[in-house]
Design a protein around this motif. Structure first.
Motif, PDB file in Angstrom:
ATOM      1  N   TYR A  83      22.901  76.923 -44.545  1.00 48.57           N
ATOM      2  CA  TYR A  83      24.080  76.124 -44.889  1.00 48.57           C
ATOM      3  C   TYR A  83      25.319  77.013 -44.999  1.00 48.57           C
ATOM      4  O   TYR A  83      25.447  77.804 -45.929  1.00 48.57           O
ATOM      5  CB  TYR A  83      23.823  75.360 -46.185  1.00 48.57           C
ATOM      6  N   LYS A  84      26.227  76.858 -44.051  1.00 43.66           N
ATOM      7  CA  LYS A  84      27.352  77.800 -43.907  1.00 43.66           C
ATOM      8  C   LYS A  84      28.594  77.428 -44.726  1.00 43.66           C
ATOM      9  O   LYS A  84      29.352  78.304 -45.123  1.00 43.66           O
ATOM     10  CB  LYS A  84      27.744  77.912 -42.430  1.00 43.66           C
ATOM     11  N   LEU A  85      28.821  76.143 -44.919  1.00 40.54           N
ATOM     12  CA  LEU A  85      29.958  75.700 -45.728  1.00 40.54           C
ATOM     13  C   LEU A  85      29.459  75.432 -47.142  1.00 40.54           C
ATOM     14  O   LEU A  85      28.542  74.634 -47.338  1.00 40.54           O
ATOM     15  CB  LEU A  85      30.567  74.428 -45.129  1.00 40.54           C
ATOM     16  N   ILE A  86      30.030  76.108 -48.130  1.00 39.29           N
ATOM     17  CA  ILE A  86      29.615  75.933 -49.517  1.00 39.29           C
ATOM     18  C   ILE A  86      30.826  75.459 -50.319  1.00 39.29           C
ATOM     19  O   ILE A  86      31.842  76.154 -50.394  1.00 39.29           O
ATOM     20  CB  ILE A  86      29.046  77.235 -50.110  1.00 39.29           C
ATOM     21  N   ILE A  87      30.716  74.260 -50.895  1.00 38.47           N
ATOM     22  CA  ILE A  87      31.847  73.618 -51.551  1.00 38.47           C
ATOM     23  C   ILE A  87      31.594  73.510 -53.045  1.00 38.47           C
ATOM     24  O   ILE A  87      30.601  72.897 -53.471  1.00 38.47           O
ATOM     25  CB  ILE A  87      32.079  72.207 -50.979  1.00 38.47           C
ATOM     26  N   ASN A  88      32.472  74.075 -53.835  1.00 44.60           N
ATOM     27  CA  ASN A  88      32.360  73.968 -55.289  1.00 44.60           C
ATOM     28  C   ASN A  88      33.121  72.746 -55.774  1.00 44.60           C
ATOM     29  O   ASN A  88      34.347  72.688 -55.709  1.00 44.60           O
ATOM     30  CB  ASN A  88      32.897  75.221 -55.982  1.00 44.60           C
TER      31      ASN A  88
ATOM     32  N   PRO B 143      39.453  76.042 -38.304  1.00 36.23           N
ATOM     33  CA  PRO B 143      38.786  75.988 -37.001  1.00 36.23           C
ATOM     34  C   PRO B 143      37.501  75.181 -37.068  1.00 36.23           C
ATOM     35  O   PRO B 143      36.879  75.043 -38.127  1.00 36.23           O
ATOM     36  CB  PRO B 143      38.490  77.471 -36.704  1.00 36.23           C
ATOM     37  N   LEU B 144      37.092  74.629 -35.949  1.00 40.54           N
ATOM     38  CA  LEU B 144      35.867  73.836 -35.879  1.00 40.54           C
ATOM     39  C   LEU B 144      34.662  74.670 -36.312  1.00 40.54           C
ATOM     40  O   LEU B 144      34.573  75.859 -36.015  1.00 40.54           O
ATOM     41  CB  LEU B 144      35.648  73.313 -34.461  1.00 40.54           C
ATOM     42  N   PHE B 145      33.761  74.031 -37.019  1.00 45.88           N
ATOM     43  CA  PHE B 145      32.565  74.722 -37.489  1.00 45.88           C
ATOM     44  C   PHE B 145      31.524  74.802 -36.370  1.00 45.88           C
ATOM     45  O   PHE B 145      31.213  73.801 -35.728  1.00 45.88           O
ATOM     46  CB  PHE B 145      31.972  73.990 -38.697  1.00 45.88           C
ATOM     47  N   LYS B 146      30.998  76.021 -36.155  1.00 46.53           N
ATOM     48  CA  LYS B 146      29.940  76.191 -35.162  1.00 46.53           C
ATOM     49  C   LYS B 146      28.676  75.465 -35.619  1.00 46.53           C
ATOM     50  O   LYS B 146      27.969  74.862 -34.819  1.00 46.53           O
ATOM     51  CB  LYS B 146      29.654  77.679 -34.946  1.00 46.53           C
ATOM     52  N   GLU B 147      28.410  75.563 -36.919  1.00 47.31           N
ATOM     53  CA  GLU B 147      27.247  74.897 -37.494  1.00 47.31           C
ATOM     54  C   GLU B 147      27.724  73.952 -38.595  1.00 47.31           C
ATOM     55  O   GLU B 147      28.300  74.402 -39.579  1.00 47.31           O
ATOM     56  CB  GLU B 147      26.265  75.927 -38.070  1.00 47.31           C
ATOM     57  N   LYS B 148      27.492  72.668 -38.412  1.00 43.86           N
ATOM     58  CA  LYS B 148      27.965  71.685 -39.393  1.00 43.86           C
ATOM     59  C   LYS B 148      26.904  71.499 -40.481  1.00 43.86           C
ATOM     60  O   LYS B 148      26.209  70.492 -40.558  1.00 43.86           O
ATOM     61  CB  LYS B 148      28.298  70.371 -38.690  1.00 43.86           C
ATOM     62  N   THR B 149      26.815  72.530 -41.319  1.00 47.08           N
ATOM     63  CA  THR B 149      25.862  72.518 -42.427  1.00 47.08           C
ATOM     64  C   THR B 149      26.599  72.874 -43.709  1.00 47.08           C
ATOM     65  O   THR B 149      27.481  73.734 -43.705  1.00 47.08           O
ATOM     66  CB  THR B 149      24.726  73.525 -42.196  1.00 47.08           C
ATOM     67  N   ALA B 150      26.235  72.231 -44.805  1.00 43.75           N
ATOM     68  CA  ALA B 150      27.002  72.450 -46.042  1.00 43.75           C
ATOM     69  C   ALA B 150      26.142  72.280 -47.293  1.00 43.75           C
ATOM     70  O   ALA B 150      25.183  71.503 -47.308  1.00 43.75           O
ATOM     71  CB  ALA B 150      28.185  71.486 -46.102  1.00 43.75           C
ATOM     72  N   LEU B 151      26.533  73.019 -48.328  1.00 45.48           N
ATOM     73  CA  LEU B 151      25.997  72.841 -49.671  1.00 45.48           C
ATOM     74  C   LEU B 151      27.124  72.315 -50.552  1.00 45.48           C
ATOM     75  O   LEU B 151      28.226  72.873 -50.541  1.00 45.48           O
ATOM     76  CB  LEU B 151      25.481  74.162 -50.248  1.00 45.48           C
ATOM     77  N   VAL B 152      26.852  71.263 -51.302  1.00 42.10           N
ATOM     78  CA  VAL B 152      27.822  70.709 -52.240  1.00 42.10           C
ATOM     79  C   VAL B 152      27.371  71.091 -53.637  1.00 42.10           C
ATOM     80  O   VAL B 152      26.340  70.618 -54.120  1.00 42.10           O
ATOM     81  CB  VAL B 152      27.920  69.177 -52.113  1.00 42.10           C
ATOM     82  N   LEU B 153      28.118  71.959 -54.287  1.00 44.19           N
ATOM     83  CA  LEU B 153      27.768  72.414 -55.634  1.00 44.19           C
ATOM     84  C   LEU B 153      28.324  71.429 -56.650  1.00 44.19           C
ATOM     85  O   LEU B 153      29.539  71.284 -56.791  1.00 44.19           O
ATOM     86  CB  LEU B 153      28.329  73.812 -55.892  1.00 44.19           C
ATOM     87  N   GLY B 154      27.429  70.729 -57.348  1.00 45.91           N
ATOM     88  CA  GLY B 154      27.847  69.740 -58.327  1.00 45.91           C
ATOM     89  C   GLY B 154      27.537  68.332 -57.853  1.00 45.91           C
ATOM     90  O   GLY B 154      27.558  68.048 -56.645  1.00 45.91           O
ATOM     91  N   SER B 155      27.260  67.443 -58.810  1.00 41.98           N
ATOM     92  CA  SER B 155      26.877  66.072 -58.462  1.00 41.98           C
ATOM     93  C   SER B 155      27.676  65.030 -59.242  1.00 41.98           C
ATOM     94  O   SER B 155      27.256  63.889 -59.383  1.00 41.98           O
ATOM     95  CB  SER B 155      25.379  65.871 -58.725  1.00 41.98           C
TER      96      SER B 155
END
Length: 243
Positions: free
Chosen positions: A168-173, A113-125
């Motif tokens: 940040y609501k989306l957290i991606i490992n 579903p569409l994100f209400k808040e388009k905020t994210a943390l990207v874990l790792g570089s």
């Protein structure tokens, strides 16, 4: 008969070989897919020399960036991303690099579903994170990269305060932490601050439920592993190999 394969380090966990082996069997294609587990990317030249029937390769951790100097040309999107996960061996023997990770991630993400808040943390570089960052930028996400050795504009794991986690609501490992067989490992984030409004996405798909996802699920968050992303990027790789 053609040969395809995966280049990486400690890649016994990978499902790519299974995916393509099943595909070849179902479509009655007389091809093979092989894991090339190497200790250094300079061994790529030996692989190609010893396997002249290879038509295409996938590239995984930790060589998505290191492989670039060995290529003769790079697709414009892969160049922008700064990482390659797909190599096509051209008819004249030259190597062309592509990135299908960004396609796989974008397609997997849009199935939710569409994100209400388009905020994210990207874990790792590392190389895997670069494709994710490319997609987040294209989708106009406000995001931050979290790294053990943060560069300017990035966050350290110690900087993940309640305010940051709440924003940040989306957290991606994108790290390999939690990959089989090291299934008890996970990124060092404050899981006690995760809420049902968070979405934890793990690029790892083996195991299907990582410690990262288990801890998120226990806090009521939406969770997903990287299996769909793997499938989408693999199908895209196959199209590239057959152009």
């Amino acid at each position: 008969m053609a040969k395809f394969g995966l280049v990486g380090k400690n890649i016994s966990y990978s499902f790519s070989k299974t995916f393509f082996t099943i595909k070849f069997d179902l479509e009655k294609l007389n091809h093979t897919y092989v894991n090339f587990d190497i200790k250094n990317i300079n061994q790529l030249q030996n692989i190609l020399k010893d396997n002249t029937e290879i038509k295409g390769l996938n590239v995984t951790i930790p060589y998505k960036e290191d492989v670039i100097p060995y290529l003769d040309r790079i697709d414009k999107e892969a160049k922008k991303i700064g990482a390659v996960n797909t190599i096509k061996i051209l008819n004249d023997g030259r190597l062309a690099g592509y990135n299908t990770d960004h396609y796989g991630f974008a397609k997997a993400l849009t199935s939710f579903p569409l994100f209400k808040e388009k905020t994210a943390l990207v874990l790792g570089s590392g190389g895997a994170s670069k494709a994710i960052i490319y997609v987040l930028k294209a989708m106009n996400f406000d995001f931050k990269v979290v790294s053990r050795t943060p560069k300017e504009g990035q966050l350290s794991y110690k900087a993940l305060t309640p305010e940051v986690i709440n924003k940040y609501k989306l957290i991606i490992n994108t790290t390999p932490l939690g990959t089989h067989p090291n299934v008890t490992e996970c990124p060092n984030i404050p899981y006690n601050l995760i809420t049902p409004s968070h979405f934890l996405y793990d690029l790892i798909y083996n195991p299907t439920e990582t410690e990262f996802l288990k801890r998120g699920f226990a806090k009521g968050a939406t969770v997903s592993n990287g299996m769909k992303m793997l499938e989408y990027q693999a199908k895209k790789s196959w199209k590239i190999w057959n152009l």
